[in-house]
Design a protein around this motif. Structure first.
Motif, mmCIF file in Angstrom:
data_model
loop_
_atom_site.group_PDB
_atom_site.id
_atom_site.type_symbol
_atom_site.label_atom_id
_atom_site.label_comp_id
_atom_site.label_asym_id
_atom_site.label_seq_id
_atom_site.Cartn_x
_atom_site.Cartn_y
_atom_site.Cartn_z
ATOM 1 N N HIS A 1 0.846 -1.191 0.000
ATOM 2 C CA HIS A 1 0.000 0.000 0.000
ATOM 3 C C HIS A 1 0.880 1.240 0.000
ATOM 4 O O HIS A 1 2.068 1.190 0.322
ATOM 5 N N THR A 2 0.286 2.359 -0.355
ATOM 6 C CA THR A 2 0.944 3.660 -0.294
ATOM 7 C C THR A 2 0.437 4.400 0.939
ATOM 8 O O THR A 2 -0.764 4.417 1.201
ATOM 9 N N LEU A 3 1.343 4.987 1.692
ATOM 10 C CA LEU A 3 0.946 5.874 2.782
ATOM 11 C C LEU A 3 0.863 7.285 2.213
ATOM 12 O O LEU A 3 1.872 7.844 1.773
ATOM 13 N N MET A 4 -0.341 7.853 2.192
ATOM 14 C CA MET A 4 -0.557 9.189 1.638
ATOM 15 C C MET A 4 -0.975 10.131 2.760
ATOM 16 O O MET A 4 -2.030 9.958 3.370
ATOM 17 N N ILE A 5 -0.123 11.111 3.039
ATOM 18 C CA ILE A 5 -0.353 12.070 4.120
ATOM 19 C C ILE A 5 -0.836 13.384 3.501
ATOM 20 O O ILE A 5 -0.148 13.968 2.672
ATOM 21 N N CYS B 1 4.199 0.526 7.623
ATOM 22 C CA CYS B 1 4.931 1.099 6.491
ATOM 23 C C CYS B 1 4.372 0.576 5.175
ATOM 24 O O CYS B 1 3.951 -0.576 5.072
ATOM 25 N N GLY B 2 4.359 1.437 4.175
ATOM 26 C CA GLY B 2 3.919 1.052 2.845
ATOM 27 C C GLY B 2 5.102 0.943 1.896
ATOM 28 O O GLY B 2 6.261 1.052 2.289
ATOM 29 N N THR B 3 4.798 0.727 0.634
ATOM 30 C CA THR B 3 5.867 0.667 -0.353
ATOM 31 C C THR B 3 6.458 2.046 -0.593
ATOM 32 O O THR B 3 7.653 2.189 -0.843
ATOM 33 N N THR B 4 5.624 3.092 -0.526
ATOM 34 C CA THR B 4 6.073 4.479 -0.670
ATOM 35 C C THR B 4 5.273 5.370 0.268
ATOM 36 O O THR B 4 4.157 5.026 0.678
ATOM 37 N N THR B 5 5.843 6.526 0.581
ATOM 38 C CA THR B 5 5.151 7.530 1.393
ATOM 39 C C THR B 5 5.034 8.805 0.567
ATOM 40 O O THR B 5 6.030 9.342 0.089
ATOM 41 N N LEU B 6 3.808 9.278 0.432
ATOM 42 C CA LEU B 6 3.493 10.419 -0.418
ATOM 43 C C LEU B 6 2.923 11.542 0.443
ATOM 44 O O LEU B 6 1.996 11.325 1.221
ATOM 45 N N LEU B 7 3.499 12.732 0.318
ATOM 46 C CA LEU B 7 3.003 13.908 1.033
ATOM 47 C C LEU B 7 2.264 14.789 0.028
ATOM 48 O O LEU B 7 2.855 15.298 -0.920
ATOM 49 N N VAL B 8 0.955 14.958 0.232
ATOM 50 C CA VAL B 8 0.098 15.689 -0.702
ATOM 51 C C VAL B 8 -0.229 17.050 -0.107
ATOM 52 O O VAL B 8 -0.730 17.148 1.020
ATOM 53 N N VAL B 9 0.046 18.106 -0.872
ATOM 54 C CA VAL B 9 -0.107 19.473 -0.379
ATOM 55 C C VAL B 9 -1.337 20.130 -0.996
ATOM 56 O O VAL B 9 -1.502 20.136 -2.220
ATOM 57 N N ASP B 10 -2.191 20.680 -0.135
ATOM 58 C CA ASP B 10 -3.286 21.534 -0.599
ATOM 59 C C ASP B 10 -2.724 22.946 -0.761
ATOM 60 O O ASP B 10 -2.182 23.516 0.175
ATOM 61 N N GLY B 11 -2.848 23.516 -1.940
ATOM 62 C CA GLY B 11 -2.218 24.798 -2.234
ATOM 63 C C GLY B 11 -2.935 26.022 -1.709
ATOM 64 O O GLY B 11 -2.458 27.146 -1.893
ATOM 65 N N LYS B 12 -4.056 25.841 -1.027
ATOM 66 C CA LYS B 12 -4.803 26.996 -0.523
ATOM 67 C C LYS B 12 -3.967 27.770 0.495
ATOM 68 O O LYS B 12 -3.308 27.180 1.353
ATOM 69 N N LYS B 13 -4.025 29.128 0.429
ATOM 70 C CA LYS B 13 -3.166 29.958 1.275
ATOM 71 C C LYS B 13 -3.933 30.766 2.313
ATOM 72 O O LYS B 13 -3.309 31.371 3.197
ATOM 73 N N GLY C 1 -3.381 12.981 -5.539
ATOM 74 C CA GLY C 1 -2.565 12.014 -4.826
ATOM 75 C C GLY C 1 -2.889 10.584 -5.208
ATOM 76 O O GLY C 1 -1.995 9.751 -5.420
ATOM 77 N N PHE C 2 -4.188 10.261 -5.304
ATOM 78 C CA PHE C 2 -4.585 8.913 -5.721
ATOM 79 C C PHE C 2 -3.953 8.562 -7.069
ATOM 80 O O PHE C 2 -3.514 7.429 -7.289
ATOM 81 N N ASN C 3 -3.920 9.531 -7.981
ATOM 82 C CA ASN C 3 -3.380 9.273 -9.321
ATOM 83 C C ASN C 3 -1.884 8.996 -9.305
ATOM 84 O O ASN C 3 -1.352 8.424 -10.262
ATOM 85 N N HIS C 4 -1.208 9.411 -8.245
ATOM 86 C CA HIS C 4 0.238 9.200 -8.166
ATOM 87 C C HIS C 4 0.613 8.010 -7.282
ATOM 88 O O HIS C 4 1.803 7.762 -7.065
ATOM 89 N N CYS C 5 -0.376 7.289 -6.789
ATOM 90 C CA CYS C 5 -0.094 6.093 -5.998
ATOM 91 C C CYS C 5 0.268 4.938 -6.926
ATOM 92 O O CYS C 5 -0.425 4.697 -7.924
ATOM 93 N N GLU C 6 1.323 4.236 -6.604
ATOM 94 C CA GLU C 6 1.773 3.116 -7.426
ATOM 95 C C GLU C 6 1.103 1.810 -7.032
ATOM 96 O O GLU C 6 1.326 0.782 -7.671
ATOM 97 N N THR C 7 0.299 1.842 -5.978
ATOM 98 C CA THR C 7 -0.400 0.647 -5.500
ATOM 99 C C THR C 7 -1.908 0.891 -5.559
ATOM 100 O O THR C 7 -2.368 2.029 -5.579
ATOM 101 N N ASP C 8 -2.673 -0.199 -5.571
ATOM 102 C CA ASP C 8 -4.131 -0.051 -5.554
ATOM 103 C C ASP C 8 -4.621 0.387 -4.179
ATOM 104 O O ASP C 8 -5.553 1.179 -4.063
#
Length: 338
Positions: A16-20, A43-55, A129-136
């Protein structure tokens, strides 16, 4: 079946991917929060940090954004390999691709930027972020979650639910309970922390004809609840893995935020925390020894720590309490102390 017994099963290799998920408002604590989540969650295969660009004009705002400080910290997380990928907010073209792929239509940008719903909650960054996950499978969590995991065996993710039930769509991270709970269905999607199958989530959206009228009007996770069909959202699990959600009053104070994370991670909870989603307050532990020794340090070598503690034990009477305060040491020092 709508209920499964909560049992420990043999651990499988991570798939799985850990998406924060986080935003620019969290610049003061994001480094420590990522450390906490990566160290505590399976732990997953990868860890992805997803940023919301709102300021500005955040939903449930507790601080101002600081883009410069945020970028500095997230680059350090990348360099120190706490995360594998930093994913910025999607561009206009990427937003069009997200809507076309997931919802079946291209947005007309006359209605805002099509990145947040009408209440101000982001959704484009999550699907980016979902689109950049390498796992289902993706374990997607809000960056402010405070997590306890007692041990690796009983704190595993229940992939067997998805293996044994082809209609299993999500499993929610449990809240604190004194006893393990059976796995049950019929629940709403828990967006703050859940394991989700991306392919099944796409099937849910692709089978609905209501998306153009609903996307952006309500929260994306409540939209899933509306159109979920025969798919199921599971809850339940072992009492040795759970999350606590911090209210804004805690998040306003950086020191209190980090102390609360430490309390949850070490399992120091007030009795009424069990069964509650939100943090209910500090545990009121009292030492009963007649003498308390407080040892403070930061990045102290392992040998020096051992000599210090041994010296205290040799030179004082038995009835003494020892409290060691680790002042944000390096990862190696913290692991040695634990």
């Amino acid at each position: 079946p709508n209920q499964w017994c909560c049992i420990a099963k043999t651990s499988n290799p991570p798939h799985h991917t850990l998406m924060i998920k986080n935003c620019l408002m969290e610049h003061a604590t994001i480094e420590q929060r990522v450390h906490h989540l990566v160290e505590t969650l399976p732990c997953g295969t990868t860890t992805l940090l997803v940023v919301d660009g709102k300021k500005e004009d955040f939903d449930h705002q507790y601080d101002q954004s600081d883009e410069g400080a945020f970028r500095e910290v997230t680059q350090r997380l990348l360099q120190e390999q706490w995360i594998d990928q930093l994913l910025e907010a999607p561009t206009r073209d990427e937003i069009c691709d997200i809507h076309k792929e997931w919802f079946g239509f291209v947005p007309e940008f006359s209605r805002g930027a099509w990145t947040h719903d009408d209440v101000g909650v982001q959704y484009a960054s999550t699907f980016h972020g979902f689109n950049h996950c390498e796992t289902d499978f993706v374990l997607q969590v809000d960056s402010d979650l405070m997590v306890f995991r007692g041990d690796q065996r009983s704190g595993m993710l229940p992939f067997f639910l998805f293996d044994e039930d082809p209609l299993a769509l999500t499993w929610a991270l449990p809240i604190a309970n004194k006893e393990s709970r059976p796995y049950t269905t019929g629940h709403r999607l828990e967006v703050r922390g859940c394991l989700i199958s991306i392919s099944k989530l796409k099937s849910v959206f692709q089978s609905s004809l209501r998306l153009p009228e609903l996307v952006g009007r309500i929260h994306w996770y409540r939209l899933v609840d509306e159109i979920i069909g025969d798919y199921k959202s599971y809850r339940g699990g072992h009492h040795n893995l759970f999350f606590v959600h911090p209210p804004n009053e805690i998040k306003k104070n950086v020191d209190q935020s980090l102390l609360a994370i430490d309390a949850v991670q070490s399992g120091r909870l007030r009795p009424k925390q069990y069964g509650s989603v939100d943090w209910v307050g500090w545990p009121t532990e009292q030492r009963d020894e007649p003498i308390i020794i407080v040892v403070c340090g930061r990045n102290v070598a392992a040998g020096r720590m051992v000599r210090c503690i041994d010296s205290i034990r040799r030179n004082l009477v038995d009835d003494v309490g020892l409290v060691v305060i680790d002042d944000s040491s390096s990862r190696q020092t913290a692991e040695f102390l634990h």
